[in-house]
Write a protein that holds these residues in place. Structure first.
Motif, PDB file in Angstrom:
ATOM      1  N   GLY A 263      -3.664 -14.802   7.613  1.00  0.00           N
ATOM      2  CA  GLY A 263      -3.177 -13.459   7.343  1.00  0.00           C
ATOM      3  C   GLY A 263      -2.587 -13.291   5.965  1.00  0.00           C
ATOM      4  O   GLY A 263      -2.327 -12.174   5.519  1.00  0.00           O
ATOM      5  N   VAL A 264      -2.370 -14.400   5.272  1.00  0.00           N
ATOM      6  CA  VAL A 264      -1.738 -14.371   3.960  1.00  0.00           C
ATOM      7  C   VAL A 264      -2.080 -15.675   3.254  1.00  0.00           C
ATOM      8  O   VAL A 264      -2.315 -16.704   3.891  1.00  0.00           O
ATOM      9  CB  VAL A 264      -0.204 -14.207   4.106  1.00  0.00           C
ATOM     10  N   GLU A 294      -5.319 -13.110  16.272  1.00  0.00           N
ATOM     11  CA  GLU A 294      -5.090 -12.489  14.971  1.00  0.00           C
ATOM     12  C   GLU A 294      -4.077 -13.312  14.167  1.00  0.00           C
ATOM     13  O   GLU A 294      -3.374 -14.167  14.708  1.00  0.00           O
ATOM     14  CB  GLU A 294      -4.564 -11.063  15.171  1.00  0.00           C
ATOM     15  N   ILE A 297       1.534 -14.248  10.666  1.00  0.00           N
ATOM     16  CA  ILE A 297       2.525 -13.762   9.705  1.00  0.00           C
ATOM     17  C   ILE A 297       1.890 -12.808   8.704  1.00  0.00           C
ATOM     18  O   ILE A 297       0.666 -12.688   8.610  1.00  0.00           O
ATOM     19  CB  ILE A 297       3.241 -14.916   8.976  1.00  0.00           C
ATOM     20  N   THR A 298       2.760 -12.142   7.948  1.00  0.00           N
ATOM     21  CA  THR A 298       2.345 -11.136   6.974  1.00  0.00           C
ATOM     22  C   THR A 298       2.818 -11.527   5.575  1.00  0.00           C
ATOM     23  O   THR A 298       3.654 -12.424   5.404  1.00  0.00           O
ATOM     24  CB  THR A 298       2.951  -9.771   7.325  1.00  0.00           C
ATOM     25  N   ARG A 299       2.305 -10.802   4.598  1.00  0.00           N
ATOM     26  CA  ARG A 299       2.758 -11.014   3.220  1.00  0.00           C
ATOM     27  C   ARG A 299       4.258 -10.771   3.100  1.00  0.00           C
ATOM     28  O   ARG A 299       4.971 -11.514   2.410  1.00  0.00           O
ATOM     29  CB  ARG A 299       1.972 -10.085   2.290  1.00  0.00           C
ATOM     30  N   GLU A 300       4.772  -9.755   3.758  1.00  0.00           N
ATOM     31  CA  GLU A 300       6.210  -9.471   3.699  1.00  0.00           C
ATOM     32  C   GLU A 300       7.023 -10.660   4.213  1.00  0.00           C
ATOM     33  O   GLU A 300       8.062 -11.004   3.645  1.00  0.00           O
ATOM     34  CB  GLU A 300       6.534  -8.223   4.518  1.00  0.00           C
ATOM     35  N   GLN A 353      13.304 -12.383   7.439  1.00  0.00           N
ATOM     36  CA  GLN A 353      11.903 -12.684   7.713  1.00  0.00           C
ATOM     37  C   GLN A 353      11.732 -14.003   8.460  1.00  0.00           C
ATOM     38  O   GLN A 353      10.700 -14.228   9.100  1.00  0.00           O
ATOM     39  CB  GLN A 353      11.098 -12.698   6.417  1.00  0.00           C
ATOM     40  N   ALA A 360       7.126 -13.381  15.798  1.00  0.00           N
ATOM     41  CA  ALA A 360       5.670 -13.250  15.724  1.00  0.00           C
ATOM     42  C   ALA A 360       4.969 -14.479  16.298  1.00  0.00           C
ATOM     43  O   ALA A 360       3.958 -14.358  17.008  1.00  0.00           O
ATOM     44  CB  ALA A 360       5.241 -13.024  14.276  1.00  0.00           C
TER      45      ALA A 360
END
Length: 460
Positions: A263-264, A294, A297-300, A353, A360
């Motif tokens: 995801g990143v 999916e 984790i995310t970029r944020e 985060q 997550a």
């Protein structure tokens, strides 16, 4: 098989029967170290004399059939940031003032109590903040599978030592992937235990100590020792009797998630994606239901963690005298200094985060018994590079698969699932629910049986 390549499980059995003595095994290991170390540079504070004294004492105990513990006479290395009494702890950097440690850390203390023969500490990069063996204090560590590559990090020396056969047992630490990444790039089994399972001093959110070995059975044997309690870790779990024999976990009826996109970060190398997919098919053929999942984790999340970690280091770095700061590896120095002007709000959002990642990861695993993924999106990279990107402003683009489980506290393990066309190892990560450390090792034991035949370990 050479004695240096004996597993810990087999070594203990042979000590018990008298077929091999601890002194004979140690001599073989030290001979291996002498041959390989000029190239690999995996060790710090090698103590051949102390190891021989410990091995001779173990030999006498085995002759009386009175072993002091589960690892009596078995050679072991310990990552240099885990204290051993009388040895300075440089933390991989020339900026550290070298003061002998006044006591063993929890992991070292438990190993000594069980009779393990500590032959050396193993090297790491500055402050453990690189996934490479590059250091301003230690010589650059190299990967036995291809000495132009690094072994990974930050448990760099442990990865190289394990693959080269510096004995069967190696202690690593992991706060974002530092056991699993070098294990993956060196074809080892490397377990990041459930947070709190193995006492750590000093404790810190996400940081764990764990085994790096050639087999799941050896990792389990080591965990039976490392997981014993120590009051210095106020974040550790209550003592718990677990079945550290870790019997194989059979796939039939299991629900297994397959994650091929972090995801990143860096894209997954095609050969790595293919090898991990093939491992998933092997579990499916053995009766598991495998479903894609999916990204977790995310970029944020990753950028926020980077903000917090930079500021955490800056809080110590700014108080160091200039002459010590200048000794830190330039890549690390630039990374730390880039966080000097972050606002309090930005740092708080970054810290938050860590919890977002934990939520997550727990949510992603909830429908499954285990989740499979690559350990790293890329294979081992040049030994001279500090990170796969070689960019201190984008230092964590390769930890998208590993770091979520540090934040969630869930156990995750690396096991070899193949090799690239260039002969570089590919790590498969198996993650499980919190507290199910024995389960993830049990599933590795099953995978060791159903994966393709493994090549011989590299010889230098």
């Amino acid at each position: 098989m050479e004695l240096a390549d004996l597993s810990a499980v087999d070594a203990v059995a042979m000590f018990r029967s008298g077929a091999v003595s601890p002194v004979e095994m140690l001599d073989a290991v030290l001979s291996r170290v002498d041959r390989c170390e000029p190239v690999l540079r995996a060790t710090y504070s090698l103590d051949a004399e102390g190891a021989r004294a410990a091995a001779k004492a173990a030999e006498q105990r085995w002759r009386r059939q009175e072993p002091v513990g589960a690892l009596d006479g078995v050679p072991v290395t310990i990552k240099e940031n885990v204290a051993t009494k009388g040895t300075p702890v440089p933390l991989g950097t020339a900026a550290t003032e070298l003061v002998p440690a006044d006591a063993d850390g929890p992991a070292a203390a438990r190993l000594r109590e069980e009779g393990a023969v500590i032959i050396a500490k193993t090297t790491m990069p500055d402050y453990g903040m690189l996934s490479s063996g590059l250091s301003s204090f230690h010589a650059t560590a190299r990967n036995p599978w291809d000495t132009s590559k690094g072994p990974g990090g930050s448990s760099a020396g442990a990865g190289a030592a394990g693959a080269a056969g510096y004995g069967p047992l190696h202690v690593g630490t992991d706060i974002g992937g530092s056991i699993r990444l070098p294990a993956g790039w060196c074809a080892l089994v490397g377990l990041k235990p459930t947070f709190g399972r193995v006492p750590v001093d000093p404790p810190y959110p996400g940081r764990v100590v764990g085994p790096m070995t050639r087999t799941a059975k050896d990792a389990a044997l080591m965990m039976s020792v490392l997981s014993k309690p120590d009051s210095r870790d106020h974040l550790s779990l209550p003592p718990q009797e677990l079945d550290w024999r870790c019997p194989p976990v059979y796939p039939r009826g299991l629900r297994i998630g397959l994650q091929l996109d972090a995801g990143v970060g860096l894209p997954v190398h095609p050969e790595i994606a293919a090898a991990v997919t093939e491992a998933a098919r092997a579990f499916e053929a053995a009766g598991a239901a495998v479903e894609p999942i999916e990204p977790i984790i995310t970029r944020e999340m990753l950028d926020g963690l980077n903000d917090f970690w930079r500021t955490r280091f800056w809080s110590d770095f700014e108080r160091m005298p200039l002459e010590r700061r200048e000794k830190v590896l330039p890549y690390i120095r630039e990374w730390v200094e880039s966080g000097a002007d972050l606002s309090g709000v930005a740092v708080y959002r970054g810290y938050s985060q860590m919890d977002a990642m934990a939520v997550a990861a727990e949510r992603a695993l909830r429908p499954f018994d285990y989740v499979l993924s690559p350990v790293s999106p890329v294979p081992a990279f040049a030994a001279e590079l500090p990170s796969p990107t070689n960019d201190p402003l984008a230092p964590f683009e390769h930890i998208g698969f590993t770091v979520p489980y540090n934040m969630s506290g869930q156990p995750a393990v690396s096991v070899n699932c193949g090799f690239t066309s260039d002969g570089l190892p590919i790590g498969l990560q198996i993650a499980g629910h919190r507290f199910n450390d024995a389960g993830v090792l049990g599933l590795v034991r099953t995978y060791e049986r159903i994966r393709p035949a493994q090549p011989d370990w590299p010889k230098l």
